[in-house]
Scaffold this active site. Structure first.
Site, short mmCIF file in Angstrom:
data_model
loop_
_atom_site.label_atom_id
_atom_site.label_comp_id
_atom_site.label_asym_id
_atom_site.label_seq_id
_atom_site.Cartn_x
_atom_site.Cartn_y
_atom_site.Cartn_z
N SER A 46 0.83 -1.20 0.00
CA SER A 46 0.00 0.00 0.00
C SER A 46 0.87 1.26 0.00
CB SER A 46 -0.95 -0.07 1.20
OG SER A 46 -2.00 0.84 1.05
N ASP B 273 -10.08 -3.10 -5.57
CA ASP B 273 -9.22 -2.17 -4.86
C ASP B 273 -9.18 -0.87 -5.65
OD1 ASP B 273 -7.15 -0.79 -3.65
OD2 ASP B 273 -5.67 -2.39 -3.83
N HIS C 14 -8.30 -4.65 -1.13
CA HIS C 14 -7.10 -4.01 -0.60
C HIS C 14 -6.75 -4.51 0.82
CE1 HIS C 14 -4.06 -0.88 -0.74
NE2 HIS C 14 -4.29 -0.68 0.54
#
Ligand SMILES: *[C@@H]1O[C@H](CO)[C@@H](O)[C@H](O)[C@H]1NC(C)=O
Ligand SMILES: *[C@@H]1O[C@H](CO)[C@@H](O)[C@H](O)[C@H]1NC(C)=O
Length: 403
Positions: free
Chosen positions: A189, A343, A373
């Site tokens: 991320s 995501d 995600h």
């Protein structure tokens, strides 16, 4: 104590079940996913309310999970775990206990959390560090960089870059019995964002003689220019990262000025004068057809130049690695890029994979059709998903084969 609080959080999650939105058919273990989604949403509402009433900053409430999942650096039978600091930046070090037979590999790991949340001491990151060290017989350096809203760009980048430079020194590598030709950077991320930015920066840093062998970018954030990619449009309410949270993360990374977030939400933070950067994130040319679906690429509606003049970070490739010129991508280390179908950041990963390949960089792209995600973190109680284990194992196998 921590598990009691965690149970309380889970109960809150059940209450938030009320706000539940249907999940895509091919997402497995829906009950657990719902619990995950509910917990994050409940926390989000708490943060929103706390901020509304002026009690706490939204991110302080969101930090609750980070604190609840805090672990001490406890060595186990296979891996020695210590907290120390490199170049004044805290790191958690994982060193295999087995005798050194040949020089080791090393992974510099950067945790996610939107530049605002998370820590290398969080249980899932602590477990990932141990597991990586054990499976690869590698030294793992997991970085605790400073976070927003207390610190903004470029502090997060500067911290992880300082640690990387410190570690890539020949003497330091030797101290840890690390082979200088076998060092990786990895992150998930926002950590994937920082890992990609580090890899780019190192290419042009004459002070660093040792180069990275590979980079692993796990559902990375790679651009803040277009908040209307098909994945932002299609997955704005998916677990665990909504469009509004991602926009909030971006704006917190750059500034305390909340009007930037509002402009980003409407995709009106880029002025006409900056039109030249749009080609770097032109999903009309960079995405495969099956992801574009019915979406039509529209010319951006430009905003005033106020934001980019005030916050040059918006157009800085150190914040948005997708904004690097093609020339700057040439010679980057081999990349492993994980993306998830549901995501908002999916298209960031796809576009970077396409641009890296065009620049001649070797890319292995692992796309998960049934995932959302943050999956990698859900490999332990109370949020344990099979797809997380699959992703975990594939990631470790790729590192093992390529590092
Ligand atoms: C240590 O390594 C052994 C052999 O790989 C394994 O069976 C054991 O579960 C490991 N212990 C921990 C705490 O990971
Ligand atoms: C994006 O790609 C489309 C299709 O190739 C093209 O028509 C458009 O001009 C491009 N936009 C930018 C800003 O590069």
């Amino acid at each position: 104590m921590a598990s009691k609080s965690l149970l309380f959080l889970l109960l809150s999650a059940l209450v938030a079940y009320y706000f539940y939105t249907p999940l895509p058919d091919n997402v497995d273990e829906k009950l657990t996913v719902m619990l995950v989604h509910g917990t994050f949403r409940a926390l989000g509402y708490m943060g929103y309310m706390a901020e509304l009433f002026g009690i706490k900053h939204y991110m302080e409430v969101m930090m609750l999970l980070t604190h609840l999942e805090h672990t001490e650096p406890v060595s186990d039978e296979n891996v020695s775990v210590t907290d120390t600091s490199f170049s004044n930046v805290p790191v958690r070090l994982f060193i295999p206990k087995a005798a050194v037979t040949e020089q080791r590999r090393a992974v510099i790991y950067i945790h996610g959390g939107g530049w605002c949340l998370g820590s290398s001491a969080m249980k899932p990151y602590d477990l990932l560090g141990r597991y990586t060290a054990l499976q690869l017989d590698a030294v793992v350096v997991s970085i605790d960089y400073r976070l927003a809203p207390a610190f903004h760009f470029p502090t997060q980048f500067d911290d992880v870059y300082a640690v990387t430079k410190y570690f890539l020194d020949k003497d330091i590598l030797q101290k840890y019995s690390v082979d200088p030709s076998r060092v990786a950077v990895a992150g998930d991320s926002a950590g994937g964002n920082l890992a990609a930015a580090i890899a780019q920066q190192l290419l042009n840093d004459p002070e660093v003689k040792v180069k990275l062998k590979i980079q692993a970018l796990i559902y990375p954030v790679l651009q803040d220019i277009d908040m209307n990619t098909p994945s932002y449009q299609d997955n704005g309410d998916m677990p665990v990262l909504s469009k509004s949270l991602m926009v909030r993360f971006w704006s917190e990374y750059i500034t305390i000025d909340r009007t930037l977030g509002e402009a980003m939400w409407h995709n009106k933070h880029i002025p006409a004068e900056a039109e030249h950067v749009l080609r770097f994130v032109n999903w009309s040319t960079l995405l495969p057809d099956n992801l574009k679906k019915q979406h039509v690429y529209l010319k951006s509606e430009f905003g005033s130049s106020g934001f980019v003049n005030k916050y040059p970070a918006i157009l800085d490739a150190k914040a948005s690695p997708l904004l690097a010129e093609d020339e700057k991508l040439k010679g980057l280390p081999t990349a492993y890029i994980i993306t998830c179908m549901y995501d908002v950041l999916r298209d960031d990963g796809f576009m970077y994979a396409a641009r890296l390949r065009k620049a001649g960089v070797q890319v292995e792209h692992a796309h998960y059709n049934n995932a959302f995600h943050g999956i990698l973190l859900f490999n332990t109680w109370p949020f344990e998903l099979k797809v997380a284990h699959d992703m975990y194992n594939n990631y470790i196998r790729w590192l093992n084969d390529n590092l």
